[in-house]
Design an enzyme around this catalytic site. Structure first.
Site: not given
Ligand code: TXE
Length: 502
Positions: A172, A270, A304, A483
């Protein structure tokens, strides 16, 4: 800087304007060099504004993480012994280069993520440079404690870098959150393996070129691109990586914690939010209104910290609702490269589908769409982009799924309340507790609310005002740890207490 003369500017500009298909491959940054993944396989990288592939991402494997680990481990001894002044200098050079390439990076971020280029210019890229500069200087002021035992002994605390650490960041705010993690890790003397989101890898790739130019020693920072379930999981599982800083979805956070906890890794998580925006009748109406439009829809609602549940005290409910809906319906959804666009494209087709699914759910749950609720089909080259009208929904109960689950898009709900107790129970009803906003002119009420909200961050009469020294993070399922400022430097160091008999 003359951006027209930049190779990257030309590349992005051509892509954006003409959506030419090119074969530009992003590369990993391992041991100071740009390298292809060991598999030599690449994944498609989409431009969400036009719905087309415009570059390719390394489809890295465990082996690439192992190579990055070797490089990081080799670099650790020298980097951890580099003086703080030495680390400061190279990091300041990186910050300078980010600023010199401001326009190029902003355009790249906008193309990769779909966000308005104006937003990337004003927020993402300047804040990425600030993050690096902030932690480069913070390490010069980082001190440890001493405890005097009345002449018997004196204790002092050593704070040592941990070793090789992992930083996993989301899509994001790609460069902004990437730098927010790696900067304190590097400043504290760790070497880093970083994994940007596979959905938005471009600015991290450009950043690796900046690190090379700035003279960051080989292996100090390693950037491995690829899928979360492969590359992210390989970082989490690696026994040599002793700390992980992660920002992303709550479910992913759980998966990481499950693997990392039995290995006793340090974890900073986070995660998601479902943030309340509480508007009392005695607020500065215009300010609350103007800011609520921003806090609801900035970055297409994909921050977020966005306030996705708006609670308005009954005496001003109808007035606020009418004015809010009027303003929201005038927001322009359009070409991210057009400086008149307020909202650009959602980050991916899958994410657009997810958000549309929640709008349908809201209708099933009895909600009324006051404005928006529909996908927007723009014309010409933008016809396949992921556009969604900013959406305001009324008439839902505080505990329905739409009001409990993170949607992470340009969708907010609005509902009235009568008492402080009532709104607190609504606000605190979700599994999340990241950020909250309170609008009132009554300072006592504001402080009482702030103390009773289950939230890591509370903004009073403002939103997204950030001081990088303050603790940043959530309670409940919004995360673990904080953080920001010395919190981040504490996280990325281990303490040893030394007791010296006098
Ligand atoms: O996030 P992911 P996604 C929320 C938001 C969104 C949902 C899913 O609701 O719709 O999360 O988004 C890595 N082990 N937020 O699917 O998958 C991945 O490659 C280690 C909130 O895009 O959590 C990426 O680099 N790493 C949020 C990172 O994790 C893993 C911002 C985040 O991806 C992994 C984004 C694993 N098993 C989405 N699987 C905020 N808090 O700001 C994925 N990743």
């Amino acid at each position: 800087m003359n951006i027209q003369s930049s190779f990257f500017f030309d590349f992005f500009y051509d892509n954006f304007k003409l959506h030419k298909r090119t074969t530009m491959n992003i590369q990993n940054y391992i041991g100071g060099a740009l390298v292809n993944p060991s598999s030599n396989l690449f994944l498609d990288n989409f431009n969400p504004a036009i719905g087309k592939v415009y570059s390719y991402i390394p489809n890295s494997e465990k082996e690439d993480i192992q190579n990055a680990y070797k490089a990081a481990k080799n670099a650790f001894s020298a980097w951890s012994k580099t003086s703080k002044e030495g680390r400061f200098k190279v990091m300041m050079r990186i910050a300078e280069l980010i600023e010199e390439r401001h326009d190029e990076l902003a355009l790249a971020e906008s193309i990769d993520n779909g966000k308005p280029v104006k937003l990337a210019q004003q927020v993402d890229i300047p804040r990425a440079a600030s993050n690096i500069r902030f932690f480069a200087t913070a390490i010069l002021h980082f001190a440890s404690e001493s405890h005097d035992m009345d002449g018997v002994a004196i204790n002092y605390t050593l704070r040592k870098p941990i070793g090789v650490v992992g930083c996993i960041s989301p899509w994001n705010l790609p460069l902004y959150l990437f730098t927010w993690k790696i900067a304190p890790a590097l400043a504290a003397g760790n070497t880093v393996i970083a994994k940007p989101s596979e959905i938005t890898p471009m600015t991290a790739y450009l950043f690796s070129k900046i690190c090379i130019e700035a003279g960051l020693p080989a292996g100090v920072l390693n950037i491995v691109h690829g899928l979360g379930v492969k590359v992210g999981a390989a970082i989490t599982e690696h026994p040599g990586i002793k700390a992980i800083s992660f920002t992303g979805g709550t479910e992913t956070g759980k998966a990481i914690a499950k693997v990392a906890a039995p290995m006793f890794k340090k974890l900073s998580l986070e995660l998601g939010g479902k943030n309340p925006n509480v508007i009392f009748a005695d607020c500065d109406f215009d300010n609350a209104l103007r800011t609520s439009v921003m806090s609801s829809f900035a970055n297409q609602g994909q921050i977020c910290l966005c306030g996705s549940r708006i609670f308005v005290e009954r005496p001003i409910y109808e007035k606020f609702k009418t004015a809010f809906v009027e303003k929201v319906s005038k927001l322009k959804v359009g070409d991210p490269n057009d400086s008149n666009s307020n909202l650009g494209a959602l980050v991916s087709k899958q994410h657009l589908e997810k958000v549309l699914g929640y709008i349908n759910l809201a209708k099933e749950e009895g909600g009324t769409i006051l404005t928006g609720g529909n996908q927007i089909h723009l014309e010409g080259k933008l016809a396949n982009g992921n556009y969604l009208a900013p959406t305001v929904i009324e008439g839902l109960s505080f505990d329905c799924r739409t009001n409990q689950e993170e949607i992470f898009g340009p969708v907010v709900t609005i509902m009235p309340f009568d008492t402080e107790e009532e709104v607190l129970s609504y606000a605190n009803s979700t599994q999340y507790g990241l950020a909250a906003t309170v609008w009132t002119q009554d300072v006592t009420k504001a402080n009482r609310m702030a103390a009773n909200l289950e939230s890591g961050i509370v903004w009073v009469n403002c939103w997204l005002v950030r001081d990088l020294r303050t603790p940043f993070g959530g309670v409940k399922n919004s995360g673990v740890g904080r953080e920001g400022g010395f919190n981040a430097l504490n996280f990325f160091t281990e303490q040893t207490n030394v007791c010296v008999k006098l």
